[in-house]
Design an enzyme around this catalytic site. Structure first.
Site, PDB file in Angstrom:
ATOM      1  N   GLN A 195       0.822  -1.218   0.000  1.00  0.00           N
ATOM      2  CA  GLN A 195       0.000   0.000   0.000  1.00  0.00           C
ATOM      3  C   GLN A 195       0.855   1.266   0.000  1.00  0.00           C
ATOM      4  O   GLN A 195       0.343   2.354  -0.249  1.00  0.00           O
ATOM      5  CB  GLN A 195      -0.940   0.015   1.214  1.00  0.00           C
ATOM      6  N   SER A 215       3.203  -4.577  -5.388  1.00  0.00           N
ATOM      7  CA  SER A 215       2.322  -5.217  -6.367  1.00  0.00           C
ATOM      8  C   SER A 215       1.844  -4.231  -7.434  1.00  0.00           C
ATOM      9  O   SER A 215       1.553  -3.074  -7.125  1.00  0.00           O
ATOM     10  CB  SER A 215       1.117  -5.783  -5.612  1.00  0.00           C
ATOM     11  N   GLY A 216       1.737  -4.708  -8.663  1.00  0.00           N
ATOM     12  CA  GLY A 216       1.334  -3.845  -9.774  1.00  0.00           C
ATOM     13  C   GLY A 216      -0.073  -3.290  -9.656  1.00  0.00           C
ATOM     14  O   GLY A 216      -0.304  -2.093  -9.850  1.00  0.00           O
ATOM     15  N   HIS A 217      -1.026  -4.157  -9.305  1.00  0.00           N
ATOM     16  CA  HIS A 217      -2.422  -3.728  -9.412  1.00  0.00           C
ATOM     17  C   HIS A 217      -2.872  -2.783  -8.309  1.00  0.00           C
ATOM     18  O   HIS A 217      -3.984  -2.263  -8.352  1.00  0.00           O
ATOM     19  CB  HIS A 217      -3.356  -4.938  -9.513  1.00  0.00           C
ATOM     20  N   CYS A 342     -17.458 -11.263   5.079  1.00  0.00           N
ATOM     21  CA  CYS A 342     -18.389 -12.386   5.022  1.00  0.00           C
ATOM     22  C   CYS A 342     -17.594 -13.684   5.034  1.00  0.00           C
ATOM     23  O   CYS A 342     -16.943 -14.024   4.068  1.00  0.00           O
ATOM     24  CB  CYS A 342     -19.216 -12.336   3.746  1.00  0.00           C
TER      25      CYS A 342
END
Ligand SMILES: *Cc1c(COP(=O)(O)O)cnc(C)c1O
Length: 418
Positions: A195, A215-217, A342
């Site tokens: 992050q 991370s790329g995304h 959930c």
């Protein structure tokens, strides 16, 4: 030119950039030729197709290294932060277990209870294989300090893994201080910086980091590609590979490289390097306005995590006297995350919020709103009104809120079981 995240005007407002980001169109443009004309295998050393692919990868490695203040050789390409964390933690534990030989057990690992599952679960697996671990309990503000790590250190500690910024809260841990401490004590230091990198200036040299995952995304690049920084000197960090094969990526990550993905990752790193400063200021101003307005308009609103030691783009806010699931339904025009996960049939409050001592009610009724490159002020204005409307509506249906307004101290009520 894209002015908004919304593909169509009536799709939800995207405030979930901590979950994933849209690929920057410049990233897509950079990737496309590597699917077609330049489709070579970077391992093909005898012809132009291979050389082109290798050039693409090595340019990407330069951009990736520059973004974190590393040497190109120190960057290993992976499939994302989950793999980078697994390779860093299991790979280091296997090698450095030997350093702890002679002690009882295979070695001790330090992490924190509110880390991402992609750190906690590899460490739990290592515990089943004979390693010992300490999960530091975060304080109420969520920030892990070097003092806390110091208190957890043992003579057989081989690895410390503390994330740079928390994905649910945005809170920033004392990574530079922890890096210095670990080098002083000659313990390997890994940080999950998924992050953080691309949003905040990063220098693995100045901050004495041994292993860093990103991370790329999460930074406007493609999914399924990421980086692992592996320090090459002072000290030279070694890792046991998780998969064996063609010996790509310095033998640490065998398998034909995802050339187009890596090229896109490199482009995303280059763009972040150039845009991070102005982008950070813009997002911070919008994030602060979002929080200020929500707190002003809605009573019993709590911003979770440290007030200032936080990334500029993430806000985790709880609203008292509303039920979590109904709140999510009420704000379905906003794409965001909730403090409830959930799990099978039940609605579990987030373990991250729980670890800060936040009660189940406030954890359930929390929203994580995360801004990004194409978030507009108009979207923030709409989101403020949508949340205000939803919370007010739910509170009109809440008997507890009526009691609260009448001045009843709900914490002092003893509930009768039937
Ligand atoms: C998203 C995220 C991960 C997982 O990254 P992937 O690239 O999706 O595997 C790990 N850690 C943190 C802090 C994250 O935010």
């Amino acid at each position: 030119m894209i002015s908004s995240n919304s593909p169509t005007s009536n799709s939800p407002i995207y405030l979930d950039h901590a979950a994933t980001t849209r690929c920057d169109p410049k990233v897509v443009d950079a990737m496309l030729p590597y699917f077609t004309e330049m489709f070579g295998n970077a391992g093909s050393r005898n012809h132009q197709f291979g050389w082109q692919a290798e050039d693409g990868i090595e340019i990407a490695r330069e951009h990736a290294a520059k973004l974190i203040g590393a040497q190109a050789k120190e960057v290993i390409f992976t499939s994302g932060s989950t793999e980078s964390n697994n390779l860093a933690i299991k790979g280091a534990a296997e090698i450095y277990a030997r350093a702890a030989a002679g002690q009882t057990g295979r070695g001790h690992i330090i992490t924190a209870a509110h880390e991402h599952k992609a750190v906690l679960d590899p460490i739990r697996r290592l515990m089943r294989e004979g390693f010992d671990a300490t999960f530091i309990q975060p304080p109420a503000d969520g920030v892990i300090t070097a003092e806390m790590v110091k208190a957890a250190l043992r003579p057989d500690t081989i690895l410390v893994s503390i994330m740079w910024a928390n994905n649910e809260l945005g809170t920033i841990n004392e990574v530079p201080q922890i890096g210095r401490l670990c080098h002083e004590k000659e313990v390997i230091f890994h940080t999950d910086a998924t992050q953080w990198v691309g949003k905040m200036p990063t220098n693995v040299e100045a901050d004495q980091i041994d292993l860093l995952s990103w991370s790329g995304h999460k930074m406007y690049g493609p999914k399924g590609v990421g980086g692992l920084y592996v320090r090459r000197r002072k000290p030279r960090v070694r890792l046991e590979a998780l998969q064996d094969g063609g010996g790509q990526e310095r033998g640490m990550r065998s398998g034909t490289q995802n050339v187009s993905g890596i090229v896109g990752f490199g482009k995303a790193c280059e763009l972040c390097f150039n845009e991070m400063e102005s982008e950070g200021k813009r997002l911070l101003a919008m994030r602060d306005r979002l929080e200020t307005e929500l707190k002003k308009r809605i009573e019993v609103t709590v911003v979770n995590g440290h007030p200032t030691k936080r990334l500029p783009n993430i806000s985790n806010i709880s609203f008292g006297f509303v039920e979590g699931e109904s709140l999510m339904m009420g704000v379905r025009e906003i794409a965001c995350s909730s403090g409830s996960a959930c799990t099978s049939a039940s609605l579990e409050p987030s373990y991250v919020l729980k670890s800060l001592g936040i009660g189940d009610d406030l954890a359930h009724s929390s929203l994580r709103l995360s801004l990004g490159r194409w978030t507009t002020e108009a979207e923030i204005d709409s989101a403020i009104v949508m949340i205000e409307t939803a919370v007010n509506h739910l509170r009109r249906l809440s008997p507890l809120y009526d009691l609260h307004k009448e001045g009843v101290d709900l914490s002092k009520i003893v509930w009768q079981a039937h």
